[in-house]
Design an enzyme around this catalytic site. Structure first.
Site, PDB file in Angstrom:
ATOM      1  N   SER A 107       0.848  -1.192   0.000  1.00  0.00           N
ATOM      2  CA  SER A 107       0.000   0.000   0.000  1.00  0.00           C
ATOM      3  C   SER A 107       0.882   1.238   0.000  1.00  0.00           C
ATOM      4  CB  SER A 107      -0.900   0.011   1.244  1.00  0.00           C
ATOM      5  OG  SER A 107      -1.553   1.257   1.403  1.00  0.00           O
TER       6      SER A 107
ATOM      7  N   TYR B  24      -2.770  -0.290  10.436  1.00  0.00           N
ATOM      8  CA  TYR B  24      -2.555  -0.657   9.037  1.00  0.00           C
ATOM      9  C   TYR B  24      -1.197  -0.170   8.550  1.00  0.00           C
ATOM     10  CZ  TYR B  24      -3.755  -1.432   4.111  1.00  0.00           C
ATOM     11  OH  TYR B  24      -3.780  -1.869   2.807  1.00  0.00           O
TER      12      TYR B  24
END
Length: 274
Positions: A132, A145
């Site tokens: 990501s 995250y």
């Protein structure tokens, strides 16, 4: 025709890539955590097995089922199954952080460890990790995250170095915003684990909830899951895939800013996002 295992295929990136590569003639085995999703994909004509990244026994049995479908061969593993746990770190229960790492890193490690000996034995293989932009640059209220993806980046760089003298290639795909169920799932995790009324971040959290609950694309930079399929296809067709593939404009921008800006300047830019 390649034999491919993709995790996290109930929707979004995993589903789209599994569908497209299956239609292109590859032997694709999709995996999902929930049995109902496995049944749905099987009814659509896809090979699909149940594989829960939070369970080592499920990972082992899911991989065994996948290899039974591919006659014991696996040309490419696409680790994709993940979710986001929003919330300020000071409000985040340790168990919620532990679950985040279990799904987003430890499960991937267990599956990867099982696949590497197989690829070494067959003399070829590719491992692709779906990271990501938040593995490159941190943003507030995304600490769990962020941490899991930063860890994945270091894990994958190390894996690539350790396998550099083997026929196994290791690559990272680093998407920014992609149309999927990610925001809806993140909203559910926030509501389950964060005590919003008791937090000093309540006002910021409301903006976060508004963003997570917004229908349609999260912003004008959001792309469809086909944007991730493109680098995955490039990895499949390349005899020497690149270590990293950026996807979406925000990833390119943040990748550049991280290299050229002082940390304090970058902090000012990213701190504007809730």
């Amino acid at each position: 025709m390649l034999s491919i295992l993709i995790t996290g295929c109930s929707s979004g990136i995993g589903y789209h890539c599994a569908r497209a590569l299956h239609d292109a003639g590859h032997l694709v085995v999709a995996s999902c955590r929930n049995g109902d999703d496995v049944t749905r994909l099987q009814q659509e004509g896809l090979h699909c097995v149940q594989l829960d990244m939070n369970s080592e026994s499920s990972i082992e049995s899911g991989l065994a089922e996948a290899l039974a479908l591919t006659n014991g061969k696996l040309d490419l593993l696409f680790n994709n199954a993940a979710y986001g746990q929003p919330g300020a770190l000071e409000d985040l229960p340790t168990e919620a952080l532990r679950r985040q790492f279990e799904t987003n890193l430890f499960g991937w490690h267990h599956l990867t460890r099982a696949v590497v000996p197989l690829m070494l034995k067959q003399g070829s293989g590719k491992i692709v990790q779906n990271s990501s932009v938040l593995g490159l640059v941190a943003m507030k209220y995304r600490g769990a995250y962020n941490a899991s993806k930063f860890a994945l980046e270091g894990y994958t760089d190390t894996l690539r170095l350790e396998l550099s003298d083997t026929p196994i290639h290791v690559s990272l795909i680093e998407p920014g915003p992609i149309e999927s169920q990610f925001r809806a799932n993140a909203k559910a995790q926030f509501e389950a684990n964060i005590d919003m009324p008791a937090s000093r971040h309540a006002r910021g959290y409301q903006r976060t909830l508004d963003r997570l609950g917004k229908p349609g694309p999260s912003n004008r930079f959001t792309l469809g899951p086909e944007a991730v399929l493109k680098p995955l296809q490039a990895i499949i067709s390349s005899p020497a895939p690149a270590p990293r593939y950026y996807v979406t404009q925000p990833t390119y921008i943040m990748g550049v800013l991280r290299r050229i800006l002082p940390t304090q300047w970058l902090d000012k830019i990213v701190s504007k996002s809730d």
